[in-house]
Design an enzyme around this catalytic site. Structure first.
Site: not given
Ligand code: ARG
Length: 452
Positions: A151, A272, A278, A285
């Site tokens: 979980h 970024s 970043k 992804e």
């Protein structure tokens, strides 16, 4: 002149043509034509001289296609017609004989089975490469602890090696599924004609041998309409991409500052445009996001096949879009996964800190009570209470004194105190397939054997 009294509507042409998609079948189309023509000559169906002229023309066409010099014409509906047109231009009248005893129906089925066989071989090699990187990384991090999750809550600590090897077994099953795909690509459809067989004394076995098939298809109707091997590829690809989406999801989480378990290699991340600090895990992804696309290829193509009467129907022309999309998407996903696993830098201290979470020993404490004769359900309750009260006091289980433990249960004696202090939670998971080092080493050896 033919049987039509008007030219095709431009949009008929647009919906009907498949050249832009099926172009890439050319190497397979040339190979099968070469084998087909050699057979026709060997059987005396065309004469040797014509066969020689056609073979030379095929070699020339192959050269043009390879060099990117092949000129497609507006009338080329698909790659089969484009190649035949060009062969005839070069070979003259002899070129008109290349299509003897063949239909585009058995021709396209043959190109597809050749393509699928090739794609499955490539996919197997890429899966093996990823398995290799996972095994190497498992070996390099054999005893690095991190929390195992259920979980997405910290559950019990495991070794990173154990976690990485979990993906090896997933991918091994994928590999077996692609091997099954190969077994479904073993029979040659060519020679089935349009649907019923052909009017010539062909030798299909000879063509099969030359193209590396184990035999020939036993039923011409099935042969020209069978696309099951594509479904098999798509379904293996859908599940493999889905496995990669799970890996991708973990790489995204683990590379976040919140987890901080790993850093992805720069070459597989982006920055970024706005926030200079970043480092985005784009490829990870996309491993997540590409999977449903491949699943979509599978379900769309099953939709195309649904309720199709025998034998060939133009619907089948759509097979290529799904097959090519799945093969290309999966190839990129496997490459990205390999690159990220190969270059990931794990943070041992960060993972150990998370694995040493004060509550992660709760199961071990419950099992300790079981070994002292307390029924598991009761021990689960006792430890649940300990966890609740210890959390409320903002303390760790390992800080509990003998007296405090005794107040919960007289069975929690000095051994319980040392169990909590000992950090031995991983090595105690020595059941077969468990995370204890001994078991992980066994697994690692078994995993290495997979790659031969
Ligand atoms: N482009 C067609 C396909 O991909 C080739 C077969 C055409 N056959 C036919 N009878 N129109 O399926």
């Amino acid at each position: 002149m033919n049987r039509f009294s008007e030219p095709p509507d431009p949009d008929f042409d647009a919906i009907n043509r498949s050249l832009e998609v099926d172009k890439r079948l050319w190497p397979f189309d040339v190979a099968q034509s070469r084998a087909h023509v050699a057979m026709l000559a060997a059987q005396g169906i065309i004469d040797a001289e014509d066969a020689g002229v056609i073979a030379d023309a095929l070699a020339a066409v192959e050269g043009e296609l390879e060099a990117g010099l092949f000129r497609f014409e507006p009338g080329d509906e698909d790659i089969h017609m484009a190649i035949e047109r060009r062969v005839s231009e070069i070979a003259g009248e002899a070129g008109g004989r290349i299509h003897t005893a063949r239909s585009r129906n058995d021709q396209v089925a043959t190109d597809l089975v050749l393509f699928t066989r090739h794609a499955a071989e490539q996919t197997i090699a890429s899966v093996e490469r990823l398995i290799g990187h996972l095994i190497d990384s498992a070996e390099a991090h054999i005893d690095w602890a991190l929390p195992g999750y259920t979980h997405l809550q910290r559950a019990q600590p495991v070794y990173l090696s154990h976690h990485l090897l979990a993906y090896v077994w997933m991918l091994e099953r994928d590999r077996q599924r692609f091997q099954f795909v190969l077994s479904q690509c073993a029979l040659l459809p060519l020679g089935s004609g349009a649907l019923a067989g052909v009017n010539f004394d062909t030798d299909r076995g000879r063509v099969a041998d030359q193209l590396g098939f184990a035999g020939v298809t036993p039923n011409s109707l099935d042969a020209v309409s069978n696309r099951d091997f594509i479904v098999d590829y798509l379904s293996a690809a859908a599940l493999c991409a889905t496995h990669l989406s799970r890996l991708g999801a973990e790489l995204v989480l683990w590379s976040s500052q919140e987890f901080g378990f790993l850093e992805l290699p720069d070459r597989w991340t982006s920055g970024s445009s706005l926030m200079p600090q970043k480092k985005n895990p784009d490829a990870a992804e996309l491993l997540r996001a590409k999977a449903p696309r491949v699943v979509g290829d599978l379900s769309s193509f099953l939709g195309v096949l649904h309720a199709l009467p025998l034998a060939y129907n133009k619907d089948l022309q759509e097979d290529k879009e799904y097959l090519f999309d799945a093969a290309d998407t999966l190839a990129l996903a496997l490459s990205a996964a390999s690159g990220m696993i190969e270059g990931a830098e794990f943070d041992r201290a960060r993972m150990a800190e998370a694995a040493a979470d004060g509550m992660i020993a709760a199961t071990d404490l419950a099992d300790f009570l079981v070994r002292r004769g307390v029924p598991f359900r009761q021990s689960h309750q006792i430890v649940g209470k300990i966890v609740r009260e210890t959390l409320a006091a903002e303390r760790d289980l390992s800080s509990l004194s003998l007296d405090e433990l005794q107040a919960y249960s007289p069975d929690l004696d000095a051994d319980a105190v040392s169990l909590l202090a000992e950090d031995g939670w991983l090595e105690s998971k020595a059941s077969a397939g468990g995370t204890a080092s001994l078991r992980v080493r066994e697994q690692l050896a078994a995993a290495r054997q997979l790659l031969g």
